[in-house]
Enzyme design. Sequence first.
Site, short mmCIF file in Angstrom:
data_model
loop_
_atom_site.label_atom_id
_atom_site.label_comp_id
_atom_site.label_asym_id
_atom_site.label_seq_id
_atom_site.Cartn_x
_atom_site.Cartn_y
_atom_site.Cartn_z
N GLU A 80 -24.38 6.71 62.58
CA GLU A 80 -23.32 6.01 61.86
C GLU A 80 -23.70 5.74 60.40
O GLU A 80 -22.85 5.76 59.52
CB GLU A 80 -23.04 4.67 62.56
CG GLU A 80 -22.09 3.75 61.83
CD GLU A 80 -22.07 2.36 62.46
OE1 GLU A 80 -21.62 1.42 61.79
OE2 GLU A 80 -22.51 2.21 63.61
N LYS A 281 -40.93 -0.93 52.06
CA LYS A 281 -41.30 0.04 53.09
C LYS A 281 -42.83 0.21 53.14
O LYS A 281 -43.44 0.24 52.09
CB LYS A 281 -40.63 1.38 52.79
CG LYS A 281 -39.11 1.33 52.80
CD LYS A 281 -38.48 2.64 52.34
CE LYS A 281 -38.70 2.89 50.85
NZ LYS A 281 -38.00 4.07 50.33
N ASP A 306 -38.81 11.08 51.42
CA ASP A 306 -39.75 12.14 51.05
C ASP A 306 -41.20 11.74 51.27
O ASP A 306 -42.11 12.53 51.02
CB ASP A 306 -39.57 12.54 49.58
CG ASP A 306 -39.99 11.43 48.63
OD1 ASP A 306 -39.60 10.27 48.86
OD2 ASP A 306 -40.72 11.73 47.66
#
EC number: 3.1.3.18
Length: 362
Positions: A80, A281, A306
């Site tokens: 989604e 992150k 990446d």
Amino acid sequence: MLNRAIASAVSSVTSSSSSVSLLPKSKPFFSVKTLSGSSRSPSFCGGFTRRIDHKPLRMTTRAMATQQLENADQLIDSVETFIFDCDGVIWKGDKLIEGVPETLDMLRAKGKRLVFVTNNSTKSRKQYGKKFETLGLNVNEEEIFASSFAAAAYLQSINFPKDKKVYVIGEEGILKELELAGFQYLGGPDDGKRQIELKPGFLMEHDHDVGAVVVGFDRYFNYYKIQYGTLCIRENPGCLFIATNRDAVTHLTDAQEWAGGGSMVGALVGSTQREPLVVGKPSTFMMDYLADKFGIQKSQICMVGDRLDTDILFGQNGGCKTLLVLSGVTSISMLESPENKIQPDFYTSKISDFLSPKTANV
């Protein structure tokens, strides 16, 4: 649901390059009782304690090798929401990666929610919105989540006292997000001009009302900032040490890789002998925040990035599908190296491979 975001953010973070303990050694202003009762983490909750279920992050090793993305439509239909990293996925430096506008338009036309998450803390969400606009991309500010915002959001989530201050080793993005959140701050780019004149008996003063030091990428990094941040962390009781990210490299230009925010964080780790709380992150704080904000089931999210040790690990720690693109830091040889333990669900050359049901060979 917000408690789960806080709990994930204050758990131990393990990446391929470093092990991060999020529990400060000094005594916090207030403490939080965990379900196990065996560990403590900082909280600013007006003097009362809360029970928090700690779920530590994990380094995920996939039993099966990563699959090259062969059927883009199948992946698109199975989720989604797409969360995109920015540097190396959407752009490199100030140069847009080929095929990005058409890809984003196609995904929106299919009714997909798009979110953009970056560890780069030099800009605020509003400033990133202007960068997207400059590159010809129609992206709403509410779809952008930078680690500068994550630092301010984390302080809000723990009810960081408004009478305490934040010392910033970083750039304007962190300052703007702290200001929007109503926090007092000092430091930032202005301290890049300060110098220390070392003389016999010289004692450097610091503000004892600093309750948190936030470290992000900083092109104005100097010895003054290292010493000031070190004094706050080591001498102010309960002072938090927060890192926006620990990225080894960043894309300041599309010509080469440049030393990332991890180099600034590393200097403070060395001087304080403390490990930071990482809000960017691969910490799941932003993932939990996004899932709560948009009401997203994590199994319905695909993280596209990446970098293996930040983007892909971020998605895996959050329980999402993961897609590695080879348009940034990670090469096919790095992905296939026997030393690499982080395997995404899929990989492809760039996000414009979504435009074809059958993607091109890498």
